[in-house]
Scaffold this active site. Structure first.
Site, PDB file in Angstrom:
ATOM      1  N   TYR A   1      35.024  -4.143 -17.965  1.00  0.00           N
ATOM      2  CA  TYR A   1      35.083  -2.867 -18.680  1.00  0.00           C
ATOM      3  C   TYR A   1      35.313  -3.116 -20.164  1.00  0.00           C
ATOM      4  O   TYR A   1      36.307  -3.726 -20.569  1.00  0.00           O
ATOM      5  CB  TYR A   1      36.221  -2.036 -18.100  1.00  0.00           C
ATOM      6  CG  TYR A   1      36.164  -0.566 -18.418  1.00  0.00           C
ATOM      7  CD1 TYR A   1      35.582   0.328 -17.518  1.00  0.00           C
ATOM      8  CD2 TYR A   1      36.713  -0.045 -19.583  1.00  0.00           C
ATOM      9  CE1 TYR A   1      35.540   1.691 -17.779  1.00  0.00           C
ATOM     10  CE2 TYR A   1      36.685   1.311 -19.851  1.00  0.00           C
ATOM     11  CZ  TYR A   1      36.096   2.176 -18.951  1.00  0.00           C
ATOM     12  OH  TYR A   1      36.062   3.525 -19.215  1.00  0.00           O
TER      13      TYR A   1
ATOM     14  N   TYR B   1      28.218   4.477 -22.060  1.00  0.00           N
ATOM     15  CA  TYR B   1      29.607   4.702 -21.663  1.00  0.00           C
ATOM     16  C   TYR B   1      29.605   5.719 -20.526  1.00  0.00           C
ATOM     17  O   TYR B   1      29.529   6.918 -20.731  1.00  0.00           O
ATOM     18  CB  TYR B   1      30.407   5.224 -22.859  1.00  0.00           C
ATOM     19  CG  TYR B   1      31.837   5.596 -22.533  1.00  0.00           C
ATOM     20  CD1 TYR B   1      32.766   4.631 -22.140  1.00  0.00           C
ATOM     21  CD2 TYR B   1      32.270   6.916 -22.646  1.00  0.00           C
ATOM     22  CE1 TYR B   1      34.072   4.980 -21.854  1.00  0.00           C
ATOM     23  CE2 TYR B   1      33.578   7.270 -22.369  1.00  0.00           C
ATOM     24  CZ  TYR B   1      34.469   6.293 -21.972  1.00  0.00           C
ATOM     25  OH  TYR B   1      35.774   6.639 -21.688  1.00  0.00           O
TER      26      TYR B   1
END
Length: 389
Positions: A298, A342
């Site tokens: 991430y 995102y």
């Protein structure tokens, strides 16, 4: 106290379908429609229909409730529906909850989804706006009055400490992460930054957002949806695409955990919540860092990629920047959230599935084991996915 023994979930469920909308800055349609499009695409990929689905999992932040998505997609009865909290930290946990439901016989086919207009609608990067009073929000009262108003500013505190501790500059520490993500995004047609790699010099020249974070250290803002289909390994073998077996799934929260403002921990140079996840993933999967073929970590902010590599044991504390610069592990081969989109980490799980299928545009030849992580600085989650057999 976190779990100290291997759990029994590993190997009992698999991701069998992935689907997404396009990733844009202005989708021009509702978040519910984005969710429905992604879910239908994932079911098509899995060779299943809406009638096969009896479970749904999403994020607490999602504006499209499970029941509404079920109606929009033409699903029938549901026996399982669930939400996971803590923003991007929920990504891998949605798959964990789906796998738990399948393993327990509570549901047979569970779809995990996330959809938002994060660029044209609510922008999470803008920080705290119109927040309802909550118990967890009290912690923000110790930070906001001093100017720490956005996620970038919260991460900047830990990033500055990391640089100080290891005697590094922002450019040498964070630049390799951003350049690696953009290199992979440049060859990924689905990525927002397709065809636009960057150099270390361009990273160093980008403007400050919250020192020591520059613009190119911060993930983009995206409109879009992503969905994943989870079912049992046995059923997966009868479906069109090779299954990505969930070898291990874990959630983690550290001592004195907060939502990105845990500045009173003993040490700001690591991510204890990801350490909890790492220990359980290695225990349950029986694997170690050297066994991993591709890492999807991430990357809402580049410094936390470094800390994750160190928490998982790929390298010693302070050595992650050199590890990334040397390309010792194929990392965020879709371009990550810095380069592709995102989507709160859900697109990263899809990329891990593509790597195991051998269909990624940046294919790692022979990839059979992938590590995926969710949001950092918050209670979080992770997965180890493996090729079947």
């Amino acid at each position: 106290m976190s779990v100290r023994a291997r759990d029994s979930l590993g190997g009992r469920a698999a991701v069998v379908g992935i689907g997404a909308t396009e990733f844009s800055k202005d989708s021009g349609r509702s978040e519910l429609r984005l969710a429905a499009e992604a879910v239908r695409a994932a079911l098509d990929d899995a060779g299943l229909t809406a009638a096969d689905v009896d479970g749904l999992v999403t994020f607490t932040m999602d504006t499209s409730p499970e029941i509404t998505v079920a109606q929009a997609c033409g699903m029938g009865e549901l026996s399982f529906f669930s939400r996971v909290h803590y923003g991007g930290g929920a990504a891998c946990a949605t798959v964990q909850q789906a796998a738990l439901a399948v393993a327990a016989g509570v549901a047979e086919v569970v779809v995990c989804y996330r959809a938002f207009n994060e660029r044209s609608g609510r922008r999470f990067g803008s920080g705290v706006t119109r927040r309802e009073p909550t118990a967890e929000g009290v912690a923000l009262g110790w930070s906001l009055p001093y100017g720490l108003l956005t996620p970038a500013s919260w991460v900047a505190m830990a990033a500055q400490r990391y640089l100080y501790t290891y005697g590094m500059s922002p450019e040498e520490a964070f630049g390799p992460v951003a350049v690696t993500a953009r290199r992979h995004a440049a060859t990924n047609p689905a990525a927002y930054f397709h065809g636009r790699p960057i150099t270390l010099a361009e990273h160093a020249a980008s403007r400050w957002i919250a020192e020591p974070l520059r613009l190119l250290d911060c993930c983009q803002e995206t409109d879009g949806g992503q969905a994943l289909v989870v079912t049992s390994v046995e059923r997966a073998r009868d479906l069109p695409n090779p299954p990505a077996v969930i070898a291990a799934a874990a959630q983690g929260a550290g001592r004195a955990q907060e939502q990105m403002t845990g500045f009173y921990r003993d040490d700001l140079t690591g991510l204890p919540e990801m350490g909890v996840v790492a220990r359980q993933l290695w225990r349950t999967s029986g694997l170690a860092p050297a066994d991993i073929d591709v890492g999807i970590l991430y990357d809402h902010f580049s410094p936390f990629v470094l800390m994750q590599l160190e928490e998982f044991g790929f390298c010693a504390p302070g050595e992650a920047a050199a590890f990334v610069a040397a390309d010792r592990l194929p990392l965020n081969t879709h371009g990550g959230q810095l380069g592709e989109a995102y989507l709160h980490g859900m697109n990263g799980i899809a990329e891990a599935v593509r790597q195991l299928r051998g269909t990624s545009v940046n294919r790692v030849t022979g990839a059979a084991r992938a590590l995926v992580t969710a949001g950092t600085g918050v209670p979080t989650s992770g997965l180890v996915l493996t090729a079947d057999g």
